[in-house]
Design a protein around this motif. Structure first.
Motif, PDB file in Angstrom:
ATOM      1  N   PRO A 250      -0.926   6.923  47.028  1.00 35.45           N
ATOM      2  CA  PRO A 250      -0.170   7.696  48.290  1.00 35.45           C
ATOM      3  C   PRO A 250      -1.382   7.610  49.645  1.00 35.45           C
ATOM      4  O   PRO A 250      -1.117   7.804  50.682  1.00 35.45           O
ATOM      5  N   SER A 251      -2.769   7.857  49.513  1.00 30.28           N
ATOM      6  CA  SER A 251      -3.606   7.907  50.505  1.00 30.28           C
ATOM      7  C   SER A 251      -3.878   6.629  50.705  1.00 30.28           C
ATOM      8  O   SER A 251      -4.947   6.859  51.610  1.00 30.28           O
ATOM      9  N   GLY A 252      -3.085   5.506  50.400  1.00 24.15           N
ATOM     10  CA  GLY A 252      -3.947   4.550  50.433  1.00 24.15           C
ATOM     11  C   GLY A 252      -4.891   3.587  49.971  1.00 24.15           C
ATOM     12  O   GLY A 252      -4.887   2.942  50.136  1.00 24.15           O
ATOM     13  N   ARG A 253      -5.564   4.249  49.092  1.00 27.96           N
ATOM     14  CA  ARG A 253      -6.632   3.461  48.622  1.00 27.96           C
ATOM     15  C   ARG A 253      -5.855   2.764  46.844  1.00 27.96           C
ATOM     16  O   ARG A 253      -5.015   3.074  46.655  1.00 27.96           O
ATOM     17  N   CYS A 254      -6.857   1.390  46.414  1.00 33.19           N
ATOM     18  CA  CYS A 254      -6.527   0.851  45.452  1.00 33.19           C
ATOM     19  C   CYS A 254      -7.444   1.202  44.750  1.00 33.19           C
ATOM     20  O   CYS A 254      -8.921   0.977  45.305  1.00 33.19           O
TER      21      CYS A 254
ATOM     22  N   LYS B 261     -16.862   0.357  49.831  1.00 35.94           N
ATOM     23  CA  LYS B 261     -16.069   1.124  49.100  1.00 35.94           C
ATOM     24  C   LYS B 261     -15.148   1.834  50.696  1.00 35.94           C
ATOM     25  O   LYS B 261     -16.386   2.360  51.593  1.00 35.94           O
ATOM     26  N   VAL B 262     -14.244   1.764  50.399  1.00 32.04           N
ATOM     27  CA  VAL B 262     -13.785   2.148  51.662  1.00 32.04           C
ATOM     28  C   VAL B 262     -13.080   3.702  51.348  1.00 32.04           C
ATOM     29  O   VAL B 262     -12.207   4.614  50.072  1.00 32.04           O
ATOM     30  N   ALA B 263     -13.362   5.224  52.235  1.00 33.08           N
ATOM     31  CA  ALA B 263     -13.209   6.792  52.385  1.00 33.08           C
ATOM     32  C   ALA B 263     -11.637   6.365  53.011  1.00 33.08           C
ATOM     33  O   ALA B 263     -11.425   6.216  53.091  1.00 33.08           O
ATOM     34  N   PHE B 264     -10.866   7.272  51.905  1.00 33.97           N
ATOM     35  CA  PHE B 264      -9.314   7.997  52.341  1.00 33.97           C
ATOM     36  C   PHE B 264      -9.239   9.628  51.842  1.00 33.97           C
ATOM     37  O   PHE B 264     -10.752   9.971  51.857  1.00 33.97           O
ATOM     38  N   LYS B 265      -8.310   9.951  52.444  1.00 33.03           N
ATOM     39  CA  LYS B 265      -8.280  11.581  52.189  1.00 33.03           C
ATOM     40  C   LYS B 265      -7.108  11.722  51.346  1.00 33.03           C
ATOM     41  O   LYS B 265      -6.221  11.225  51.627  1.00 33.03           O
ATOM     42  N   THR B 266      -6.668  12.949  50.995  1.00 29.88           N
ATOM     43  CA  THR B 266      -5.696  13.649  50.083  1.00 29.88           C
ATOM     44  C   THR B 266      -4.540  14.152  50.842  1.00 29.88           C
ATOM     45  O   THR B 266      -5.626  14.575  52.234  1.00 29.88           O
ATOM     46  N   ARG B 267      -3.837  15.143  50.887  1.00 30.79           N
ATOM     47  CA  ARG B 267      -3.314  15.502  51.107  1.00 30.79           C
ATOM     48  C   ARG B 267      -3.488  16.723  52.083  1.00 30.79           C
ATOM     49  O   ARG B 267      -3.992  17.175  53.234  1.00 30.79           O
ATOM     50  N   ASN B 268      -4.625  17.428  51.380  1.00 31.69           N
ATOM     51  CA  ASN B 268      -5.515  19.147  51.670  1.00 31.69           C
ATOM     52  C   ASN B 268      -7.144  18.581  52.700  1.00 31.69           C
ATOM     53  O   ASN B 268      -7.774  18.764  52.618  1.00 31.69           O
ATOM     54  N   GLY B 269      -7.706  17.134  52.624  1.00 34.50           N
ATOM     55  CA  GLY B 269      -8.056  16.362  53.450  1.00 34.50           C
ATOM     56  C   GLY B 269      -9.318  16.008  52.686  1.00 34.50           C
ATOM     57  O   GLY B 269     -10.323  15.703  54.025  1.00 34.50           O
ATOM     58  N   ARG B 270      -9.265  16.683  51.274  1.00 34.55           N
ATOM     59  CA  ARG B 270     -10.449  16.525  51.140  1.00 34.55           C
ATOM     60  C   ARG B 270     -11.109  14.361  50.688  1.00 34.55           C
ATOM     61  O   ARG B 270      -9.235  13.585  50.429  1.00 34.55           O
ATOM     62  N   VAL B 271     -12.083  14.368  50.254  1.00 39.01           N
ATOM     63  CA  VAL B 271     -12.706  13.003  50.932  1.00 39.01           C
ATOM     64  C   VAL B 271     -12.598  11.921  49.437  1.00 39.01           C
ATOM     65  O   VAL B 271     -12.645  12.296  48.328  1.00 39.01           O
ATOM     66  N   VAL B 272     -11.683  11.041  49.058  1.00 34.50           N
ATOM     67  CA  VAL B 272     -11.755  10.362  47.784  1.00 34.50           C
ATOM     68  C   VAL B 272     -11.952   8.432  48.770  1.00 34.50           C
ATOM     69  O   VAL B 272     -11.811   8.350  49.419  1.00 34.50           O
ATOM     70  N   TYR B 273     -12.332   7.866  47.157  1.00 26.07           N
ATOM     71  CA  TYR B 273     -12.769   6.776  47.663  1.00 26.07           C
ATOM     72  C   TYR B 273     -11.851   5.688  46.615  1.00 26.07           C
ATOM     73  O   TYR B 273     -11.425   5.530  46.020  1.00 26.07           O
ATOM     74  N   ASP B 274     -11.670   4.561  47.448  1.00 22.96           N
ATOM     75  CA  ASP B 274     -11.163   2.859  46.477  1.00 22.96           C
ATOM     76  C   ASP B 274     -11.805   2.438  45.737  1.00 22.96           C
ATOM     77  O   ASP B 274     -13.501   2.790  45.957  1.00 22.96           O
TER      78      ASP B 274
END
Length: 550
Positions: free
Chosen positions: A341-345, A368-381
């Motif tokens: 859901p965040s858009g990351r693979c 690697k590209v940064a994405f965000k969770t629903r609460n705005g936490r940064v996650v990476y693909d």
């Protein structure tokens, strides 16, 4: 062989006619041309090669070599492997529920499924299979024990086994049944209000098994849940979607597929009402959590639905589908990448770009590209799913690795069970100091030599010193270090007693109480389970992690 050659030539003609209808398309011309080359080569090999060739074996080898240049998940299944493929996808087969493994020239029962025909017939882990329906598999090297064990449901197979501690063969009649390798080998309460579900696979009944366990545990008063996805290699995509749906609202996006065949691109949403969208959730992951496991853990992270504990997951963001081929063969082929859901693979390895030597590399951090969770936490693909609370895998001493590799912990567990018909429960069992000393004595005439990492490093240092002409300067110091740090089996058995004793107890428990007993024993020292329980005792910290405030 003449008939085979005619079939090959006819196939080439059909393929060529079909493809040459597209002769304006250079790609289709190249495919047809190469198929023609392959068929011609095969015909000439068959006609002129000095020895008789096996067309089935040679074709399978060439197909596997071709697919090896793509990715590890695109596979060909020959007709005689279809039953194994069905077992892999359904988790069900007709047999006795025992895993047979070659061990020092013998066929040994390595594992027995609970409630299986093998368990009901009182077969033991460690029993040596000598005969199957009168066929002596110790002399018939062409006999396949796994295939001989399988057969029609309700049919009987007669085994002659040799058990540790007994001289005579024991004859056992086992009635074959439909054996189901469960996706959830264990679930229960860890402590007051904290439930635990161990999910080890994603075959056709995974979601139903998890749901049943979840509902039962809630009925027993569970208020918090640990979902264990460690060592789970994945499986069916639809089951991952349904398991996510247990914890997120209906119609919430779960995963989307994107590939070359655009009409196959699809976004999967939660199709049903959830079981519980509020229960505090900890998901355990490690480096062997892959594919569908990463969808579930990644979705829980993207929606801030639960806290992930453990180590970074494997990084398999590829989707496979199965295509039927001629003559009852199949192709499992990678058709897409999936995106959570965040858009990351989370795919970690780029198989489309290989190094000159054919090797592949992981996606570098710089790409690697940064994405965000629903609460705005940064996650990476591009590198698996990173846990919210990281734990380290304990480093095993070299002596433990050697004892495992030589099968000596397994062998001693057999010896121990022969001398001890019963033991305490899995939660209570513990070896005494006298028991450990007996194990150390038993090892005295066993071969399990090893080289420690420190000894390897000293060897490297010595080689470098000789190369750079410093050896004479440090020769005495090196000699003293070798004397001081050189391993002794006896001293290592004493120094690493805690590690060795723990693994030996675990092995022994699994022989008496099978999978559930082993799981209950491991809870005592499980670092990730302990981290989950500690987190549930500090709910403000749990909430802060999900809000990105850790």
């Amino acid at each position: 062989m003449k008939h085979f050659r005619k079939l090959i030539l006819a196939a080439v003609c059909v393929v060529s006619v079909g493809f040459f209808a597209f002769r304006n398309d250079e790609r289709f011309f190249e495919i047809a041309r190469n198929l023609d080359i392959y068929a011609t080569l095969f015909k000439e090999l068959n006609r002129y090669y000095v020895d008789e060739i096996n067309p089935n074996r040679l074709t399978k080898m060439s197909i596997e070599s071709m697919l090896k240049n793509l990715d590890p998940y695109t596979n060909f299944y020959a007709e005689d492997e279809i039953e194994d493929y069905r077992t892999m996808t359904t988790g069900q087969y007709t047999g006795i529920g025992a895993i047979i493994t070659p061990n020092k020239g013998k066929q040994i029962i390595y594992s027995i499924l609970e409630d299986s025909p093998a368990a009901k017939a009182n077969l033991h882990v460690g029993d040596e299979i000598v005969k199957i329906d009168g066929i002596d598999i110790t002399t018939r090297k062409d006999a396949n024990p796994d295939k001989l064990m399988k057969g029609q449901a309700n049919s009987s197979v007669k085994l002659a086994v040799r058990r540790v501690g007994t001289k005579d063969l024991i004859e056992v009649n086992v009635t074959r049944e439909f054996v189901k390798t469960g996706n959830v080998p264990y679930y229960g309460m860890l402590e007051n209000e904290v439930g635990y579900i161990d999910l080890k696979d994603f075959n056709q009944t995974a979601a139903r098994e998890v749901k049943n366990a979840l509902v039962e545990l809630k009925g027993k008063g569970m208020k918090k849940l640990v979902l264990d996805l460690r060592e789970n290699p994945g499986g069916l995509l639809d089951q991952a979607v349904l398991i996510c749906n247990l914890f997120i609202p209906k119609d919430a996006e779960v995963v989307s597929n994107r590939g070359k065949v655009t009409e196959w691109n699809k976004t999967y949403t939660a199709p049903m009402a959830p079981v519980d969208t509020d229960i505090p959730l900890v998901v355990l992951v490690n480096g062997r959590s892959a594919s569908a496991s990463e969808i579930v853990s990644g979705v829980m992270q993207d929606y801030d639905r639960g806290v992930l504990v453990g180590q970074r997951t494997y990084g398999k963001g590829l989707v496979q589908t199965t295509r039927d081929l001629s003559y009852n063969t199949k192709l499992k082929v990678t058709v897409a990448k999936y995106y959570i859901p965040s858009g990351r693979c989370i795919q970690a390895i780029d198989y489309s770009h290989r190094n000159p030597d054919g090797s592949v590399a992981k996606v570098p951090d710089s790409l690697k590209v940064a994405f965000k969770t629903r609460n705005g936490r940064v996650v990476y693909d591009g590198g698996g799913v990173e846990p919210d609370v990281a734990t380290e895998l304990p480093a095993l001493p070299t002596i433990v690795t050697s004892l495992n590799a030589k099968g000596l912990l397994f062998d001693y567990a057999l010896h121990y069970r022969a001398a001890h018909p019963t033991i305490k429960t899995a939660k209570e069992f513990e070896l005494t100091d006298a028991d450990y000393q007996a194990f150390s004595t038993w090892l005295k005439d066993k071969e399990y030599d090893y080289v420690t990492q420190v000894e390897k490093d000293l060897g490297t240092l010595e080689a470098s010193a000789k190369k750079e002409k410093y050896f004479d300067v440090i020769q005495e110091q090196l000699k003293a270090l070798k004397t001081k740090l050189g391993h002794s089996k006896e001293s290592d058995l004493a120094m690493f007693k805690k590690d060795i004793k723990h693994l030996l107890e675990r092995e022994i428990v699994s022989h008496y109480y099978l999978q559930k007993g082993e799981r209950e024993y491991v809870f005592r020292t499980d670092a990730e389970v302990k981290a989950a329980l500690d987190l549930f005792k500090d709910m403000p910290r749990y909430e802060k992690i999900l809000k990105g405030q850790k």
